[in-house]
Scaffold this active site. Structure first.
Site, PDB file in Angstrom:
ATOM      1  N   ARG A  14     -29.675  -9.948  -9.799  1.00 57.99           N
ATOM      2  CA  ARG A  14     -29.365  -9.521 -11.165  1.00 57.99           C
ATOM      3  C   ARG A  14     -28.131 -10.222 -11.713  1.00 57.99           C
ATOM      4  O   ARG A  14     -27.964 -10.340 -12.933  1.00 57.99           O
ATOM      5  CB  ARG A  14     -29.215  -8.002 -11.207  1.00 57.99           C
ATOM      6  CG  ARG A  14     -28.035  -7.442 -10.446  1.00 57.99           C
ATOM      7  CD  ARG A  14     -28.182  -5.967 -10.166  1.00 57.99           C
ATOM      8  NE  ARG A  14     -29.194  -5.710  -9.159  1.00 57.99           N
ATOM      9  CZ  ARG A  14     -29.567  -4.483  -8.773  1.00 57.99           C
ATOM     10  NH1 ARG A  14     -29.004  -3.424  -9.318  1.00 57.99           N
ATOM     11  NH2 ARG A  14     -30.486  -4.335  -7.849  1.00 57.99           N
ATOM     12  N   LYS A  58     -28.311  -8.733   5.479  1.00 56.37           N
ATOM     13  CA  LYS A  58     -29.536  -7.985   5.711  1.00 56.37           C
ATOM     14  C   LYS A  58     -29.811  -7.872   7.212  1.00 56.37           C
ATOM     15  O   LYS A  58     -29.471  -8.773   7.985  1.00 56.37           O
ATOM     16  CB  LYS A  58     -30.733  -8.698   5.069  1.00 56.37           C
ATOM     17  CG  LYS A  58     -30.757  -8.752   3.566  1.00 56.37           C
ATOM     18  CD  LYS A  58     -31.975  -9.539   3.098  1.00 56.37           C
ATOM     19  CE  LYS A  58     -32.043  -9.640   1.592  1.00 56.37           C
ATOM     20  NZ  LYS A  58     -32.401  -8.344   0.968  1.00 56.37           N
TER      21      LYS A  58
END
Length: 461
Positions: free
Chosen positions: A314, A240
């Protein structure tokens, strides 16, 4: 025991008048000339959110006036009184004007007084409230305490809350309520058939783990809560940028919501067989980090192509959901700080949820409004499932495009829940960027109070 900010003795309690533009004149006429003149000198206007502390002749506090939404307002915020509890002078207060919802007003008083004090000391907030008639002080206190637990977890930085710290918090909660906890850690995840939890967390110096808590009668309705416990998310090899990484201590907000909900449910004594699953990992970077393009096995038996290592939540949820599904529970709920797409669509205050159960969706919409824990339904739109097609595996875990990110994430998770009678997924933010009534800036527990209300309605004695 009731919360320390709640009292039952109204003697000498300072009144709080809740006023609108329509009712202010009548209330003002009943004040002393000194208090009325002071309000005028302060430029008080009876608009929602504005308040003034009124003096008495001895230099003390005669009472407080708080503006609330008036006739014709599009929405009356039942947490409005929560504006006061964190800033009023020390003392005991009571509602001289009955709030629209006394229970939510009382809860907002407690939630608004919350402050995270682990690292920085500050003044104690001692503005106490007389419990209004008809309010269950024990229940409101339990809920406020559970929310504070979840907020504390979200607000704690990763140097003090990695997977081992999250496990410690879960064990402490379980011990308090007499629940059972088992934890599968490190390479034992491979032997236990949790390959994606292992893959996401193996690059960290603190081993990944699956926390499994069980409470309640074995023959009760089976309700399983799954919370994403990514204690810090660097993004992995798809690292990120710094601005996006700054708040990633909150990426375990789903686990915080799950544990807060468990605290509410176990404290309320609901006769359900509650199971809480928390895949706890740090998505870090090292030579053992999983890579874009890898194909991972999963507990469900599906092969999963990795489209981006920054969509790790997820993956760990999928293995935990597959485990939850194996006993075909009556209800599976998962909480996850999953997608930026959800924030773009609905902002930070309104989490989307997705389910195929229309009756469940209607209940969530109704109860979310009733307990002031609002959510909004997004569709599990079947045609978007093709966005997850992979040429080398059964499924890719991201769509690879710019559209419908929250929906495609939910469609991915849906592939791992096939036997449960009902499943709902919440894509929460777990953070309040700007303080709201009853919701101070910082970590937040979203949708947990809503699910507690649902379980009470469905399974309460």
């Amino acid at each position: 025991m009731p919360h320390p900010l709640l009292v039952t003795d109204a003697a000498d309690a300072r009144p709080i008048w809740l006023v609108t533009e329509e009712t202010w004149t009548g209330v003002a006429e009943g004040l002393t000339p000194l208090a009325r003149g002071f309000a005028a000198a302060q430029g008080f206007e009876p608009k929602a959110g504005r308040h003034v502390v009124l003096p008495d002749e001895a230099g003390g506090i005669a009472g407080v006036v708080l503006g609330i939404e008036g006739v014709g307002a599009r929405r009356v915020d039942p947490f409005g009184p929560g504006r006061l509890s964190g800033g009023l002078p020390e003392g005991v207060y009571r509602f001289a004007t009955p709030p629209a919802d006394a229970t939510l007003a009382t809860l907002s008083w407690l939630l608004g007084a919350y402050a995270f004090r682990r690292y920085k000391k500050g003044p104690d907030r001692a503005a106490r409230l007389v419990v209004p008639d008809g309010v269950d002080a024990e229940e409101v206190s339990r809920i406020a305490g559970a929310v504070a637990l979840g907020r504390d977890l979200v607000n704690t930085p990763a140097n003090d809350l990695l997977p081992d710290g999250l496990e410690a918090a879960a064990r402490a909660l379980a011990e308090r309520h007499g629940a059972q906890v088992t934890v599968t850690t490190g390479d034992d995840l491979l032997g236990g058939n949790f390959p994606m939890i292992h893959a996401v967390g193996r690059a960290s110096s603190v081993a990944p783990r699956l926390i499994d808590m069980v409470h309640g009668p074995e023959d009760g309705p089976k309700v399983t809560i799954v919370g994403k416990g990514v204690c810090f998310d660097t993004g992995g090899l798809n690292i990120k940028p710094d601005a996006s990484m700054l708040l990633m201590k909150k990426d375990m907000g789903g686990a915080a919501a799950a544990l807060a909900l468990a605290d509410m449910v176990m404290g309320s004594g609901l006769p359900i067989r509650l199971r809480v699953l928390v895949p706890a990992v740090e998505n870090s970077i090292s030579g053992s980090a999983f890579r874009p393009g890898d194909v991972l096995p999963s507990r469900k038996g599906l092969s999963v192509e990795i489209g981006n290592t920054d969509a790790e939540g997820r993956l760990v949820l999928a293995d935990a959901l597959a485990l939850a599904d194996e006993e075909a529970p009556d209800l599976v709920v998962d909480f996850a700080t999953l997608t930026g797409a959800a924030r773009v669509a609905l902002g930070p205050d309104l989490p989307p949820f997705m389910t195929e159960d229309d009756a469940l969706a209607a209940d969530l919409d109704r109860l979310g409004a009733a307990v002031n824990d609002p959510v909004w339904r997004l569709p599990l739109w079947p045609p978007y499932a093709s966005m997850l097609d992979s040429k080398v595996a059964d499924i890719n875990h991201i769509s690879g495009g710019a559209f419908a990110g929250s929906i495609t994430a939910a469609l991915f998770l849906r592939r791992f829940v096939t036997a449960a009678k009902a499943h709902v997924h919440f894509d929460i933010y777990a953070w309040i960027p700007k303080a709201l009534p009853g919701r101070p800036e910082g970590g937040e527990v979203q949708a947990a109070r809503l699910i507690h209300a649902l379980l009470k309605e469905r399974y309460g004695r």
